[in-house]
Design an enzyme around this catalytic site. Structure first.
Site, PDB file in Angstrom:
ATOM      1  N   ILE A  24      -9.909 -40.196 -11.748  1.00  0.00           N
ATOM      2  CA  ILE A  24      -9.187 -41.399 -11.699  1.00  0.00           C
ATOM      3  C   ILE A  24      -9.940 -43.094 -12.018  1.00  0.00           C
ATOM      4  O   ILE A  24      -9.789 -42.738 -10.622  1.00  0.00           O
ATOM      5  CB  ILE A  24      -7.447 -41.181 -12.218  1.00  0.00           C
ATOM      6  N   SER A  25     -10.455 -43.194 -12.595  1.00  0.00           N
ATOM      7  CA  SER A  25     -10.664 -45.363 -12.035  1.00  0.00           C
ATOM      8  C   SER A  25      -9.783 -45.680 -10.696  1.00  0.00           C
ATOM      9  O   SER A  25      -9.052 -45.822 -11.225  1.00  0.00           O
ATOM     10  CB  SER A  25     -11.072 -45.804 -13.428  1.00  0.00           C
TER      11      SER A  25
END
Length: 228
Positions: A77-78
């Protein structure tokens, strides 16, 4: 007396802040606003979306940290800032229909869903896509549509899209995605070699012509495709 106590308890409960709201506020102030994000709809959405509900249980303590997090199956997940930057870059509006390539945990889709009318998201890893679909449903999102498939082909059935966000890095811009972008629309996509230096590119379509510019250096997971 019991009725009075019950009413008092309900009143107190209704005034309690949403779960982990203080952490989200700190994230917004330090990681987002302080770095130049000023798109009000993006800020409002990220202040609301419960990021900790969209990461694996063993990462929930780190959900609001200033870093990407592993979500399983070799995916991440960024970091919040990158999510905010990419969202702001496409300038989403409330009547937009947005295509996302790479559902992952579902967090980017949730942020978009707080702003736009419909989000269509494609995830090639079935386990991730199904988990995100279930989590987003439990969180009450009914304007996010998830499909398991090869994002390289886009989702032609609902094209064209006002904007496209790609959250994994191919080595070139997929032609199908360009074709599914509405005239006047924007696409943001990382381009480059896997686990190496990549460029985040903002592409705009006008009169069936495309302009592009590099906006920052990034490092995303590779864009996975089905074997040909």
């Amino acid at each position: 007396m019991k009725t009075i106590l019950l009413l008092i308890t309900l009143a107190i409960s209704s005034t309690q802040e949403p779960e982990r709201q203080t952490e989200r506020d700190i994230m917004i102030n330090k990681q987002i606003i302080n770095r130049g994000i000023n798109h009000e709809a993006t800020i409002k959405a990220m202040r609301k979306v419960e990021r900790h509900k969209l990461v694996p249980e063993n990462q929930r303590a780190n959900a609001y940290a200033d870093s990407p997090l592993p979500i399983g199956y070799g995916q991440t997940i960024s970091q919040p800032y990158i999510v905010a930057y990419m969202t702001q870059a496409i300038d989403p509006q409330k009547d937009y229909k947005v295509l996302e390539i790479g559902t992952g945990s579902g967090y980017q889709a949730a942020v978009l869903a707080e702003i736009v009318k419909e989000v269509y998201s494609i995830e090639i890893v079935e386990e991730l896509g199904l988990r995100a679909k279930n989590d987003l449903k439990e969180m009450g999102y009914n304007n996010i549509h998830i499909r398991i498939g090869d994002g390289y082909q886009g989702w032609e059935e609902f094209a064209p899209y006002d904007a496209i966000i790609v959250t994994a890095a191919p080595d070139h811009i997929p032609k199908k995605l360009l074709e599914q972008l509405k005239d006047g629309g924007k696409m943001i996509i990382p381009i480059g070699q896997a686990f190496s230096h990549q460029q985040l590119m903002l592409i705009e379509k006008k009169d069936d012509k495309y302009t592009s510019k590099n906006v920052m250096g990034v490092r995303f997971v590779p864009f996975t495709r089905y074997p040909e």
